[in-house]
Design a protein around this motif. Structure first.
Motif, PDB file in Angstrom:
ATOM      1  N   ALA A   1       0.839  -1.187   0.000  1.00 12.48           N
ATOM      2  CA  ALA A   1       0.000   0.000   0.000  1.00 12.48           C
ATOM      3  C   ALA A   1       0.879   1.244   0.000  1.00 12.48           C
ATOM      4  N   ALA A   2       0.425   2.257  -0.648  1.00 14.44           N
ATOM      5  CA  ALA A   2       1.107   3.544  -0.596  1.00 14.44           C
ATOM      6  C   ALA A   2       0.765   4.199   0.743  1.00 14.44           C
ATOM      7  N   CYS A  18       8.691   6.036  -0.028  1.00 19.80           N
ATOM      8  CA  CYS A  18       7.636   5.020  -0.105  1.00 19.80           C
ATOM      9  C   CYS A  18       6.243   5.595   0.057  1.00 19.80           C
ATOM     10  N   GLY A  19       6.140   6.892   0.247  1.00 19.67           N
ATOM     11  CA  GLY A  19       4.832   7.468   0.467  1.00 19.67           C
ATOM     12  C   GLY A  19       4.848   8.971   0.320  1.00 19.67           C
ATOM     13  N   ARG A  43       0.835   5.803  -7.507  1.00 22.99           N
ATOM     14  CA  ARG A  43       0.485   4.889  -6.411  1.00 22.99           C
ATOM     15  C   ARG A  43       1.284   3.595  -6.529  1.00 22.99           C
ATOM     16  N   ARG A  44       1.362   3.035  -7.744  1.00 23.62           N
ATOM     17  CA  ARG A  44       2.115   1.787  -7.938  1.00 23.62           C
ATOM     18  C   ARG A  44       3.606   1.993  -7.684  1.00 23.62           C
ATOM     19  N   GLN A  47       4.081   1.999  -3.976  1.00 28.26           N
ATOM     20  CA  GLN A  47       3.915   0.637  -3.468  1.00 28.26           C
ATOM     21  C   GLN A  47       5.150  -0.211  -3.755  1.00 28.26           C
ATOM     22  N   ARG A  48       5.651  -0.102  -4.978  1.00 29.34           N
ATOM     23  CA  ARG A  48       6.833  -0.877  -5.371  1.00 29.34           C
ATOM     24  C   ARG A  48       8.051  -0.471  -4.538  1.00 29.34           C
ATOM     25  N   LEU A  51       7.707  -1.948  -1.031  1.00 33.32           N
ATOM     26  CA  LEU A  51       8.016  -3.373  -1.016  1.00 33.32           C
ATOM     27  C   LEU A  51       9.521  -3.606  -1.128  1.00 33.32           C
TER      28      LEU A  51
END
Length: 75
Positions: A1-2, A18-19, A43-44, A47-48, A51
């Motif tokens: 998740a973002a 990351c956000g 957003r992706r 998220q990436r 992770l």
């Protein structure tokens, strides 16, 4: 998740790339959330990156000795 977090020292370090860091206001959080809803590519990307950060810094397979040391210090 973002992630959307308040822009303060502790979150600057943990959220990093990351956000989104938002000012502590309803309007700022609204704009950050709107950005994530309206921009799926952004957003992706967040998220990436999140992770990848977890994989680099927090996987127990790579950092088990640090976790063992931390838990051992609790005894």
């Amino acid at each position: 998740a973002a992630v959307i977090a308040t822009d303060c020292n502790v979150y600057r370090e943990t959220v990093g790339k990351c956000g989104i860091l938002a000012q502590h206001s309803e309007a700022s959080y609204y704009e950050a959330l709107k950005e994530l809803v309206e921009n799926p590519q952004r957003r992706r990307e967040l998220q990436r990156e999140g992770l990848n950060r977890v994989r680099r810094k927090h996987l127990i397979q790579q950092h088990w000795q640090a976790w063992l040391s931390a838990y051992g210090g609790l005894q």
